[in-house]
Motif scaffolding. Structure first.
Motif, PDB file in Angstrom:
ATOM      1  N   SER A 277       0.830  -1.209   0.000  1.00 10.29           N
ATOM      2  CA  SER A 277       0.000   0.000   0.000  1.00 10.29           C
ATOM      3  C   SER A 277       0.862   1.256   0.000  1.00 10.29           C
ATOM      4  CB  SER A 277      -0.928   0.003   1.217  1.00 10.29           C
ATOM      5  OG  SER A 277      -1.800  -1.098   1.185  1.00 10.29           O
ATOM      6  N   VAL A 278       1.903   1.248   0.823  1.00  9.87           N
ATOM      7  CA  VAL A 278       2.784   2.417   0.906  1.00  9.87           C
ATOM      8  C   VAL A 278       3.477   2.653  -0.430  1.00  9.87           C
ATOM      9  CG1 VAL A 278       4.838   3.376   2.029  1.00  9.87           C
ATOM     10  CG2 VAL A 278       3.135   2.143   3.386  1.00  9.87           C
ATOM     11  N   ALA A 279       3.937   1.584  -1.073  1.00  8.56           N
ATOM     12  CA  ALA A 279       4.636   1.726  -2.349  1.00  8.56           C
ATOM     13  C   ALA A 279       3.722   2.284  -3.430  1.00  8.56           C
ATOM     14  CB  ALA A 279       5.203   0.371  -2.787  1.00  8.56           C
ATOM     15  N   PHE A 280       2.478   1.826  -3.487  1.00  7.12           N
ATOM     16  CA  PHE A 280       1.564   2.292  -4.532  1.00  7.12           C
ATOM     17  C   PHE A 280       1.292   3.793  -4.399  1.00  7.12           C
ATOM     18  CE2 PHE A 280      -2.640   3.224  -6.254  1.00  7.12           C
ATOM     19  CZ  PHE A 280      -2.507   2.741  -7.550  1.00  7.12           C
ATOM     20  N   VAL A 281       0.984   4.244  -3.203  1.00 11.24           N
ATOM     21  CA  VAL A 281       0.723   5.681  -2.993  1.00 11.24           C
ATOM     22  C   VAL A 281       1.983   6.498  -3.290  1.00 11.24           C
ATOM     23  CG1 VAL A 281       0.117   7.432  -1.286  1.00 11.24           C
ATOM     24  CG2 VAL A 281      -1.108   5.255  -1.320  1.00 11.24           C
ATOM     25  N   SER A 282       3.125   5.977  -2.875  1.00  9.42           N
ATOM     26  CA  SER A 282       4.391   6.681  -3.115  1.00  9.42           C
ATOM     27  C   SER A 282       4.656   6.841  -4.604  1.00  9.42           C
ATOM     28  CB  SER A 282       5.544   5.905  -2.464  1.00  9.42           C
ATOM     29  OG  SER A 282       5.391   5.841  -1.068  1.00  9.42           O
ATOM     30  N   LEU A 283       4.424   5.795  -5.375  1.00  9.03           N
ATOM     31  CA  LEU A 283       4.652   5.853  -6.816  1.00  9.03           C
ATOM     32  C   LEU A 283       3.697   6.832  -7.493  1.00  9.03           C
ATOM     33  CD1 LEU A 283       5.243   2.050  -7.355  1.00  9.03           C
ATOM     34  CD2 LEU A 283       6.910   3.849  -7.861  1.00  9.03           C
ATOM     35  N   ALA A 284       2.456   6.936  -7.002  1.00  2.71           N
ATOM     36  CA  ALA A 284       1.514   7.906  -7.555  1.00  2.71           C
ATOM     37  C   ALA A 284       2.016   9.332  -7.349  1.00  2.71           C
ATOM     38  CB  ALA A 284       0.139   7.721  -6.908  1.00  2.71           C
ATOM     39  N   ILE A 285       2.620   9.584  -6.192  1.00  2.00           N
ATOM     40  CA  ILE A 285       3.183  10.913  -5.916  1.00  2.00           C
ATOM     41  C   ILE A 285       4.385  11.180  -6.817  1.00  2.00           C
ATOM     42  CG2 ILE A 285       4.306  12.340  -4.154  1.00  2.00           C
ATOM     43  CD1 ILE A 285       2.615  10.819  -2.072  1.00  2.00           C
ATOM     44  N   GLU A 286       5.216  10.157  -7.028  1.00  2.00           N
ATOM     45  CA  GLU A 286       6.362  10.325  -7.933  1.00  2.00           C
ATOM     46  C   GLU A 286       5.899  10.655  -9.351  1.00  2.00           C
ATOM     47  OE1 GLU A 286      10.206   7.901  -9.774  1.00  2.00           O
ATOM     48  OE2 GLU A 286       8.846   6.885  -8.391  1.00  2.00           O
ATOM     49  N   VAL A 287       4.872   9.976  -9.815  1.00  7.97           N
ATOM     50  CA  VAL A 287       4.314  10.246 -11.141  1.00  7.97           C
ATOM     51  C   VAL A 287       3.901  11.703 -11.263  1.00  7.97           C
ATOM     52  CG1 VAL A 287       2.302   9.811 -12.596  1.00  7.97           C
ATOM     53  CG2 VAL A 287       3.600   7.887 -11.688  1.00  7.97           C
ATOM     54  N   ALA A 288       3.210  12.218 -10.246  1.00  4.45           N
ATOM     55  CA  ALA A 288       2.756  13.614 -10.267  1.00  4.45           C
ATOM     56  C   ALA A 288       3.945  14.574 -10.299  1.00  4.45           C
ATOM     57  CB  ALA A 288       1.883  13.892  -9.045  1.00  4.45           C
ATOM     58  N   GLY A 289       4.992  14.265  -9.536  1.00  7.10           N
ATOM     59  CA  GLY A 289       6.167  15.132  -9.511  1.00  7.10           C
ATOM     60  C   GLY A 289       6.887  15.199 -10.842  1.00  7.10           C
ATOM     61  N   LEU A 290       7.058  14.053 -11.493  1.00  6.07           N
ATOM     62  CA  LEU A 290       7.750  14.025 -12.782  1.00  6.07           C
ATOM     63  C   LEU A 290       6.934  14.722 -13.869  1.00  6.07           C
ATOM     64  CD1 LEU A 290       9.128  10.411 -12.508  1.00  6.07           C
ATOM     65  CD2 LEU A 290      10.518  12.488 -12.661  1.00  6.07           C
ATOM     66  N   LEU A 291       5.615  14.591 -13.816  1.00  2.83           N
ATOM     67  CA  LEU A 291       4.764  15.318 -14.763  1.00  2.83           C
ATOM     68  C   LEU A 291       4.893  16.818 -14.576  1.00  2.83           C
ATOM     69  CD1 LEU A 291       1.405  13.321 -14.994  1.00  2.83           C
ATOM     70  CD2 LEU A 291       3.029  13.789 -16.834  1.00  2.83           C
ATOM     71  N   LEU A 292       5.009  17.255 -13.330  1.00  5.30           N
ATOM     72  CA  LEU A 292       5.142  18.687 -13.057  1.00  5.30           C
ATOM     73  C   LEU A 292       6.471  19.218 -13.584  1.00  5.30           C
ATOM     74  CD1 LEU A 292       3.971  21.217 -11.812  1.00  5.30           C
ATOM     75  CD2 LEU A 292       4.889  20.510  -9.590  1.00  5.30           C
ATOM     76  N   ILE A 293       7.541  18.450 -13.423  1.00  2.00           N
ATOM     77  CA  ILE A 293       8.834  18.887 -13.968  1.00  2.00           C
ATOM     78  C   ILE A 293       8.737  19.037 -15.484  1.00  2.00           C
ATOM     79  CG2 ILE A 293      11.263  18.252 -14.305  1.00  2.00           C
ATOM     80  CD1 ILE A 293      11.143  16.757 -11.652  1.00  2.00           C
ATOM     81  N   TRP A 294       8.161  18.055 -16.136  1.00  4.47           N
ATOM     82  CA  TRP A 294       8.041  18.060 -17.599  1.00  4.47           C
ATOM     83  C   TRP A 294       7.246  19.258 -18.109  1.00  4.47           C
ATOM     84  CZ3 TRP A 294       3.258  17.050 -20.207  1.00  4.47           C
ATOM     85  CH2 TRP A 294       3.366  17.056 -21.605  1.00  4.47           C
ATOM     86  N   SER A 295       6.181  19.613 -17.404  1.00  2.00           N
ATOM     87  CA  SER A 295       5.278  20.672 -17.884  1.00  2.00           C
ATOM     88  C   SER A 295       5.551  22.031 -17.252  1.00  2.00           C
ATOM     89  CB  SER A 295       3.827  20.273 -17.600  1.00  2.00           C
ATOM     90  OG  SER A 295       3.611  20.106 -16.205  1.00  2.00           O
ATOM     91  N   SER A 296       6.621  22.160 -16.489  1.00  4.27           N
ATOM     92  CA  SER A 296       6.848  23.382 -15.711  1.00  4.27           C
ATOM     93  C   SER A 296       7.072  24.607 -16.585  1.00  4.27           C
ATOM     94  CB  SER A 296       8.061  23.204 -14.794  1.00  4.27           C
ATOM     95  OG  SER A 296       7.762  22.323 -13.754  1.00  4.27           O
ATOM     96  N   PRO A 297       6.353  25.703 -16.303  1.00  2.84           N
ATOM     97  CA  PRO A 297       6.584  26.958 -17.012  1.00  2.84           C
ATOM     98  C   PRO A 297       7.654  27.818 -16.356  1.00  2.84           C
ATOM     99  CG  PRO A 297       4.662  27.188 -15.619  1.00  2.84           C
ATOM    100  CD  PRO A 297       5.151  25.770 -15.440  1.00  2.84           C
ATOM    101  N   SER A 298       8.113  27.404 -15.170  1.00  3.38           N
ATOM    102  CA  SER A 298       9.071  28.216 -14.417  1.00  3.38           C
ATOM    103  C   SER A 298       9.973  27.308 -13.585  1.00  3.38           C
ATOM    104  CB  SER A 298       8.336  29.181 -13.484  1.00  3.38           C
ATOM    105  OG  SER A 298       7.672  28.469 -12.449  1.00  3.38           O
ATOM    106  N   PRO A 299      11.130  27.831 -13.156  1.00  2.00           N
ATOM    107  CA  PRO A 299      12.014  27.014 -12.322  1.00  2.00           C
ATOM    108  C   PRO A 299      11.382  26.648 -10.986  1.00  2.00           C
ATOM    109  CG  PRO A 299      12.799  29.286 -12.435  1.00  2.00           C
ATOM    110  CD  PRO A 299      11.731  29.146 -13.467  1.00  2.00           C
TER     111      PRO A 299
END
Length: 402
Positions: A277-299
């Motif tokens: 359970s901990v791993a699944f939730v953690s991976l979902a957060i990682e996915v969100a973080g990497l998407l934000l880096i990819w789409s970031s309009p600012s540093p």
């Protein structure tokens, strides 16, 4: 000090984490600094930078099994101190490579040899300390041990990465490598004051392949999770330079901050509610973080993405490690740890050159999409972990049972 005293001494784990923190500065200070050194000072391309940064992780793949067997047969303390010695030697070889500047091919070969040796040293040091701490602390604290040890590693990455870039820019390559060679020697002094568990009689038949057959699925999840971190560690500074943004050296720092905060406040969560359970939730957060880096309009947005990625990555390793290591017999402890960690090493080692190829074809942002897809795949595999299979293994006595 006896093993029983070690188990009752909470300071033991802290000092082991500090020792790993200091020795890991050798890796942290050189990671992103080398990508800039290769591309800017040496005028080589992104693929060469990826190879130099990723080579230590590839070297660990071929040395994890040997490091685990060495630990099982010769003891965790001997393994740890040997690893720290090799870390120091690797930095000295990289330093010596700069003396061959008039022979570029030979210089680059020596540099690669030093970087490969760095991976061997890291293999020994990490397997040694993990085996040492788990053996000394008992089963009930396995997840917590992995969390505390990991906090030492990623705190080092958070601090060491910008320091390494600053040292390279301010004082040059020689100063950077000199400090990288000194750090693990300090760690050797720290671990000297603690005794290690006794060496068991180990049958010679256990191999890394035997352990991989038991832990491969959990290891694959950890490996896929690690691609996001490797992408940030290798290409985040280059991504910022390409965008013309400031704070290029803070990507790993924000990643490490998120990683360490979760480890400090939630490090015992896998022990309490289970790894899946901990791993699944953690991976979902990682996915969100990497998407934000990819789409970031600012540093600022990109750094927040790195922070989220670190938070997501934080508990995947101890969660899957806790579940996987319960499946192995006592005499396979060291080689099982080495095999499990090797999956992460494989991800780190392959990400460098592969992401460099993607960056050349599609731009730096594509590297973070690669990390996002890998983390999403890991989350999918986590769903397939069945309680029935896990429960059937738990019926057997394991090295981590109380």
């Amino acid at each position: 000090m006896s093993d029983d005293v070690i188990k009752k001494n909470p300071g033991f784990l802290i000092w082991m984490a500090i020792a790993l923190f200091v020795s890991y500065l050798t890796i942290a200070m050189s990671m992103s600094a080398f990508s800039l050194y290769i591309t800017q000072s040496k005028g080589m391309g992104d693929v060469a930078a990826g190879v130099v940064v990723g080579l230590p992780f590839l070297a660990t793949i071929f040395s994890r099994g040997w490091a685990g067997r060495f630990s099982d047969r010769h003891g965790t303390k001997s393994t740890t101190t040997l690893g720290m010695s090799v870390l120091a030697a690797s930095s000295l070889i990289c330093l010596a490579s700069s003396l061959l500047v008039k022979q570029p091919a030979l210089e680059f070969t020596a540099l690669l040899f030093g970087r490969a040796l760095l991976g061997v040293g890291e293999s020994l040091a990490l397997v040694g300390i993990l085996s040492w701490c788990i053996s000394s602390s008992g089963v009930a604290r396995t997840g917590l041990v992995m969390s505390i040890v990991g906090a030492g590693i990623y705190s080092s990455l958070a601090v060491g990465t910008p320091v390494g870039i600053w040292l390279l820019a301010s004082f040059g390559f020689h100063s950077l490598m000199g400090l990288c060679a000194t750090a693990p020697l300090i760690s050797m002094v720290i671990v000297k004051f603690y005794p290690a568990p006794k060496v068991m009689n180990i049958p010679k038949s256990f191999s890394m392949f035997s352990a991989v057959k038991i832990v491969w699925k959990h290891g694959l999840i950890v490996g896929l999770q690690g691609i996001g971190f490797a992408a940030i560690g290798t290409f985040f500074p280059l991504y910022f330079h390409f965008k013309g943004w400031e704070w290029a050296g803070l990507g790993i720092s924000f990643f490490g901050l998120g990683f360490v905060l979760v480890r400090l406040f939630l490090g015992g969560l896998p022990d309490r509610i289970g790894g899946k359970s901990v791993a699944f939730v953690s991976l979902a957060i990682e996915v969100a973080g990497l998407l934000l880096i990819w789409s970031s309009p600012s540093p600022t947005c990109a750094l927040i993405g790195a922070l989220l990625t670190g938070m997501g990555c934080s508990l995947v390793f101890p969660s899957m490690g806790l579940d996987a290591l319960k499946r192995v017999p006592p005499e396979m402890k060291g080689v099982a740890i080495g095999s499990f960690v090797a999956f992460q090493d494989l991800a780190y080692g392959l990400t460098g050159p592969l992401a460099g190829w993607l960056a050349q074809l599609f731009g730096y942002s594509s590297v973070f999409i690669f990390g996002f897809l890998s983390a999403a795949l890991a989350a999918g595999i986590t769903v397939t972990l069945t309680d029935e299979k896990y429960a059937s293994h738990q019926k057997q006595r394991t090295p981590f049972e109380a």
